[in-house]
Design an enzyme around this catalytic site. Structure first.
Site, PDB file in Angstrom:
ATOM      1  N   PRO A 193       0.798  -1.238   0.000  1.00  0.00           N
ATOM      2  CA  PRO A 193       0.000   0.000   0.000  1.00  0.00           C
ATOM      3  C   PRO A 193       0.825   1.280   0.000  1.00  0.00           C
ATOM      4  O   PRO A 193       0.454   2.267  -0.633  1.00  0.00           O
ATOM      5  CB  PRO A 193      -0.829  -0.135   1.282  1.00  0.00           C
ATOM      6  CG  PRO A 193      -0.978  -1.611   1.476  1.00  0.00           C
ATOM      7  CD  PRO A 193       0.325  -2.194   1.018  1.00  0.00           C
ATOM      8  N   SER A 238       5.860   1.418  -6.920  1.00  0.00           N
ATOM      9  CA  SER A 238       6.944   0.870  -7.741  1.00  0.00           C
ATOM     10  C   SER A 238       8.255   0.707  -6.979  1.00  0.00           C
ATOM     11  O   SER A 238       9.191   0.084  -7.489  1.00  0.00           O
ATOM     12  CB  SER A 238       7.183   1.778  -8.959  1.00  0.00           C
ATOM     13  OG  SER A 238       6.046   1.804  -9.805  1.00  0.00           O
ATOM     14  N   ILE A 289      -3.340  -7.510  -6.138  1.00  0.00           N
ATOM     15  CA  ILE A 289      -2.998  -8.884  -6.472  1.00  0.00           C
ATOM     16  C   ILE A 289      -4.113  -9.484  -7.326  1.00  0.00           C
ATOM     17  O   ILE A 289      -5.208  -9.780  -6.839  1.00  0.00           O
ATOM     18  CB  ILE A 289      -2.782  -9.723  -5.201  1.00  0.00           C
ATOM     19  CG1 ILE A 289      -1.682  -9.090  -4.354  1.00  0.00           C
ATOM     20  CG2 ILE A 289      -2.429 -11.167  -5.577  1.00  0.00           C
ATOM     21  CD1 ILE A 289      -1.566  -9.680  -2.983  1.00  0.00           C
ATOM     22  N   GLU A 337      10.266  -9.012 -16.618  1.00  0.00           N
ATOM     23  CA  GLU A 337      10.504  -8.848 -18.056  1.00  0.00           C
ATOM     24  C   GLU A 337       9.400  -9.532 -18.856  1.00  0.00           C
ATOM     25  O   GLU A 337       8.823  -8.939 -19.778  1.00  0.00           O
ATOM     26  CB  GLU A 337      11.880  -9.405 -18.424  1.00  0.00           C
ATOM     27  CG  GLU A 337      13.034  -8.567 -17.897  1.00  0.00           C
ATOM     28  CD  GLU A 337      14.387  -9.171 -18.227  1.00  0.00           C
ATOM     29  OE1 GLU A 337      14.432 -10.203 -18.928  1.00  0.00           O
ATOM     30  OE2 GLU A 337      15.412  -8.611 -17.781  1.00  0.00           O
ATOM     31  N   GLU A 342       2.592  -3.223 -13.785  1.00  0.00           N
ATOM     32  CA  GLU A 342       3.899  -3.848 -14.021  1.00  0.00           C
ATOM     33  C   GLU A 342       5.010  -2.803 -14.116  1.00  0.00           C
ATOM     34  O   GLU A 342       5.924  -2.914 -14.939  1.00  0.00           O
ATOM     35  CB  GLU A 342       3.857  -4.704 -15.295  1.00  0.00           C
ATOM     36  CG  GLU A 342       4.595  -6.013 -15.184  1.00  0.00           C
ATOM     37  CD  GLU A 342       3.832  -7.064 -14.401  1.00  0.00           C
ATOM     38  OE1 GLU A 342       4.300  -8.193 -14.306  1.00  0.00           O
ATOM     39  OE2 GLU A 342       2.758  -6.753 -13.856  1.00  0.00           O
ATOM     40  N   GLU A 378       6.463   6.045 -15.910  1.00  0.00           N
ATOM     41  CA  GLU A 378       7.466   7.000 -15.427  1.00  0.00           C
ATOM     42  C   GLU A 378       8.692   6.241 -14.908  1.00  0.00           C
ATOM     43  O   GLU A 378       9.845   6.619 -15.186  1.00  0.00           O
ATOM     44  CB  GLU A 378       6.865   7.871 -14.318  1.00  0.00           C
ATOM     45  CG  GLU A 378       5.834   8.894 -14.802  1.00  0.00           C
ATOM     46  CD  GLU A 378       4.506   8.249 -15.228  1.00  0.00           C
ATOM     47  OE1 GLU A 378       3.799   8.863 -16.045  1.00  0.00           O
ATOM     48  OE2 GLU A 378       4.183   7.142 -14.741  1.00  0.00           O
TER      49      GLU A 378
END
Length: 414
Positions: free
Chosen positions: A155, A159, A184, A269, A392, A396
């Site tokens: 929370p 990132s 999730i 990736e 993902e 930015e």
């Protein structure tokens, strides 16, 4: 993809291959794929047209979990696309995986999301799991009997994964886990969760103290709430709470502590390729609806595509969409080379997601007032597209990743 899966998919796809010149043009994106992989993409395309598109609007409006569609995806082997033999029968190349994701997302982006995190977890186990972990999970993940979810974001962290506060403290042959994870996908339907946590909170640098635990639900792990969302309906996105949640040390991915950050970066990736391909699907759906509407709708006595402003929108849309797809396929091929691909996958996700948002907006403009109506699918695309911009890894953050890798690969010798 192996022969057994190809035969099953081929049975569904009979009569679909080469049905028209239009299909031939669409199939040109599969140049370079072997025949068995072409079959699975065509099969999923057919599934989307026959089973997904007729019901997606109603399911999305009701925010209903698509149980029957998920079951069909299991039967087609979609959940096994990342699982090689001897544990699965349907593994495909990453370009094929991206095109399958695009097709699913063209029908309803939530379906592509349901298989996305699952595939990342499967890839993590294939590449880093112990023999015991592979044998325990991969055969059932390949069939979709159990599905995987990723628990990364917290929370207050977003990132910044290294700012996580979820800690797994070792006590004998167990870890005791405390913390909270959010956003999730599949949390309520997942049978296994790849949980990113700190096994050594005092480690310096911090990434050396990060590990991944492959956990199943049990006492101490609570799905605390479902997050309300602008789009991405039907498939749940949840917050989970971990309170003195005890798991055996055998759940440690790969069996060695401190490897989790690097493992997850590699996992992200393929995750970013998947999100980029989802963006392609949403953008393509919006584009195809816009092309159809621009021919059907007339104003001032002519189809609206003949008005220069509308024609220009369509020209820009098809150009950006085609460029985005080529970048995604490039990133997919680069990933399959085995090289570090965070720059390539970051570029693909960045460009494809921004393109999807632009196309969704332009499609709404072309539809005019109808684009704003819930009777048309355009407004759904417009609500779904922003997820790929922030999911993902935000765009930015990805620009920072791309810039760092660019300089690292082109550093000036001192």
């Amino acid at each position: 993809m192996h022969s057994k899966a190809a035969e099953a998919c081929g049975a569904v796809a009979v009569g679909h291959v080469g049905a028209s010149r239009e299909n031939s043009r669409k199939d040109s994106v599969m140049d370079g794929l072997p025949e068995d992989e072409r079959v699975i993409v065509e099969t999923v395309r057919d599934f989307v047209d026959r089973e997904v598109k007729p019901v997606a609007h109603a399911l999305e409006r009701a925010d209903t979990y698509p149980e029957q569609l998920i079951d069909s995806m299991k039967q087609m082997g979609v959940f096994g696309l990342a699982v090689p033999q001897p544990w699965g029968e349907s593994q495909v190349s990453t370009p094929c995986y991206a095109l399958v994701t695009e097709e699913l997302s063209r029908g309803w982006m939530s379906l592509a999301g349901a298989m996305g995190s699952h595939s990342v977890v499967a890839k993590l186990i294939v590449e880093y799991g112990t023999d015991e972990q592979r044998e325990k999970y991969l055969p059932r993940m390949a069939t979709g009997e159990i599905r995987g979810a990723m628990a990364l974001t917290e929370p207050g962290g977003g990132s910044d994964l290294l700012a996580m506060r979820t800690v797994a403290a070792r006590h004998g042959d167990e870890y005791v886990v405390n913390g909270t994870k959010t956003w999730i996908t599949n949390a309520r339907h997942a049978g296994i969760v790849a949980l990113l946590c700190k096994t050594d909170p005092s480690s310096n640098p911090a990434q050396r103290g990060v590990s991944i635990l492959l956990v199943e639900k049990g006492e101490g792990l609570t799905v605390s709430r479902d997050l309300p969302k602008l789009g991405y309906k039907g498939v749940e996105s949840c917050e989970i709470s971990l309170s003195d949640f005890r798991v055996p040390t055998s759940t440690l991915l790969g069996g060695v502590e401190g490897q989790g950050f690097g493992q997850m970066m590699r996992g992200l990736e393929i995750g970013r390729i998947q999100v980029a391909a989802r963006a392609l699907g949403v953008g393509r759906a919006a584009f195809e609806d816009a092309v159809r509407y621009a021919q059907e709708r007339e104003s001032f006595g002519v189809p609206i595509w003949k008005h220069q402003s509308i024609g220009n929108y369509l020209a820009d849309m098809v150009t950006k969409l085609t460029a985005a797809r080529q970048l995604v396929l490039y990133a997919a091929r680069y990933y399959d080379s085995g090289e570090r691909a965070d720059m390539e996958t970051g570029m693909a996700k960045l460009f494809a997601s921004e393109t999807a948002m632009e196309i969704a907006m332009d499609a709404l403009r072309i539809h005019g007032g109808y684009g704003y109506s819930t009777e048309f699918d355009i407004e759904r695309y417009f609500r779904d597209a922003p997820l790929m911009i922030v999911g993902e890894g935000t765009n930015e953050i990805l620009r920072n990743v791309i810039a760092r890798q660019l300089i690292a690969r082109n550093a000036i010798a001192e």
